[in-house]
Design an enzyme around this catalytic site. Structure first.
Site, PDB file in Angstrom:
ATOM      1  N   THR A  14      76.061  28.647-122.969  1.00 53.18           N
ATOM      2  CA  THR A  14      77.196  29.813-122.359  1.00 53.18           C
ATOM      3  C   THR A  14      75.957  30.958-122.889  1.00 53.18           C
ATOM      4  O   THR A  14      74.781  30.106-123.767  1.00 53.18           O
ATOM      5  CB  THR A  14      78.009  30.007-122.876  1.00 53.18           C
ATOM      6  N   HIS A  15      76.067  32.243-122.207  1.00 53.67           N
ATOM      7  CA  HIS A  15      74.834  33.013-123.724  1.00 53.67           C
ATOM      8  C   HIS A  15      75.999  34.186-123.962  1.00 53.67           C
ATOM      9  O   HIS A  15      74.984  34.977-124.750  1.00 53.67           O
ATOM     10  CB  HIS A  15      74.127  34.132-122.424  1.00 53.67           C
ATOM     11  N   ASN A  16      76.821  33.671-124.266  1.00 52.93           N
ATOM     12  CA  ASN A  16      78.122  34.386-125.029  1.00 52.93           C
ATOM     13  C   ASN A  16      78.314  34.107-126.436  1.00 52.93           C
ATOM     14  O   ASN A  16      79.153  33.199-126.916  1.00 52.93           O
ATOM     15  CB  ASN A  16      79.675  34.127-124.308  1.00 52.93           C
ATOM     16  N   GLY A  18      80.165  35.322-128.285  1.00 57.80           N
ATOM     17  CA  GLY A  18      81.869  35.111-128.669  1.00 57.80           C
ATOM     18  C   GLY A  18      81.780  33.581-128.624  1.00 57.80           C
ATOM     19  O   GLY A  18      82.585  32.739-129.208  1.00 57.80           O
ATOM     20  N   ASP A  75      84.366  27.773-118.032  1.00 57.19           N
ATOM     21  CA  ASP A  75      85.094  28.811-117.513  1.00 57.19           C
ATOM     22  C   ASP A  75      86.608  29.536-117.623  1.00 57.19           C
ATOM     23  O   ASP A  75      87.162  28.275-117.478  1.00 57.19           O
ATOM     24  CB  ASP A  75      84.667  28.899-116.341  1.00 57.19           C
ATOM     25  N   GLY A 162      89.190  40.691-124.978  1.00 59.78           N
ATOM     26  CA  GLY A 162      89.015  40.117-123.460  1.00 59.78           C
ATOM     27  C   GLY A 162      91.185  40.913-123.278  1.00 59.78           C
ATOM     28  O   GLY A 162      91.545  41.927-124.367  1.00 59.78           O
ATOM     29  N   HIS A 197      94.990  28.653-123.988  1.00 57.95           N
ATOM     30  CA  HIS A 197      94.228  28.032-123.237  1.00 57.95           C
ATOM     31  C   HIS A 197      92.753  26.824-123.041  1.00 57.95           C
ATOM     32  O   HIS A 197      92.994  25.586-122.716  1.00 57.95           O
ATOM     33  CB  HIS A 197      94.234  28.606-121.872  1.00 57.95           C
TER      34      HIS A 197
END
Ligand code: IMP
Length: 215
Positions: A14-16, A18, A75, A162, A197
């Site tokens: 990931t580049h995220n 959070g 994802d 989100g 989830h």
């Protein structure tokens, strides 16, 4: 075939920041040394799959191939039944390049209203998380988690990210946006099922690949 375990150094695809922080927190009790695709300067592959699991695998395969390390990818998204599963794979896209979720949540509400979906039973939704682990030799494993609930309006709660403020998980009186992060993402120590989830998918991954490493 000998069952695989995840240990030593791995890369989180990931580049995220959070997501990385959340994954590191989940992996912390297992003594796994996790770097990330972002920190290694790896390119971000295009997410061209038609399912969450395909997009996760695209990311974990690319990171494993480029780094030579086992790679873990996630994802995820929210699927609204009355919108035929939208935003689904496009959950992040609905927020635009500025990643602004106020208009994305408003769009969910607007689309539900267009369909006359005002009663809670017409506003069913679920979050999905697909976690894939790809080893450099090509071996791959998939773990999925889901949490079901209802879309509420107006958004409630300042926490999370989100679509959290409009998602009321079944059996709870507060939205994800009103919950503390450990309540939403925490993995209960007594072995009972986690709520989110991603935490549910991680519980499956941990019992398959990490249990033996637990410190
Ligand atoms: P990804 O980075 O392609 O997996 O995009 C996931 C998107 O789904 C995020 O940008 C959020 O919009 C949404 N999403 C996934 N998990 C959550 C969650 O736990 N809460 C709120 N929104 C989420």
């Amino acid at each position: 075939m000998t069952p695989r375990t995840l240990s030593g150094r791995i890369v989180i695809a990931t580049h995220n920041k959070g997501k990385l922080a959340e994954m590191r927190e989940l992996l912390a009790p297992y003594g796994v040394d996790a770097t990330s695709a972002g920190e290694l300067g790896l390119p971000e592959p295009d997410e061209t799959g038609f399912m969450f699991s395909e997009n996760a695998a695209i990311k974990s395969r690319a990171a494993a191939a480029a780094s030579g390390l086992p790679a873990l990818a996630d994802d995820s998204g929210v699927c609204v039944d009355a919108l035929d599963g939208a935003p689904g794979l496009f959950s992040a896209n609905w927020a635009g390049p500025g990643k602004n979720f106020a208009p994305a949540m408003a769009r969910v509400e607007e689309e539900l209203r267009k369909r006359g979906a005002t009663a809670p039973e017409q506003r069913r939704a679920h979050f999905v998380s697909a976690l894939t682990v790809t080893w450099p030799d090509g071996h791959e494993e998939l773990f999925e988690g889901r949490v079901f609930g209802t879309i509420v309006w107006p958004p409630r709660g300042p926490r999370g990210f989100g679509y959290d403020p409009i998602f009321l998980p079944d059996g709870h009186a507060r939205t994800f946006g009103e919950m503390e992060s450990h309540e939403k993402h925490g993995v209960p120590a007594d072995g009972s099922e986690a709520l989110s989830h991603r935490a549910r998918a991680f519980q499956k991954l941990a019992s398959a690949l990490l249990a033996k490493n637990r410190a």
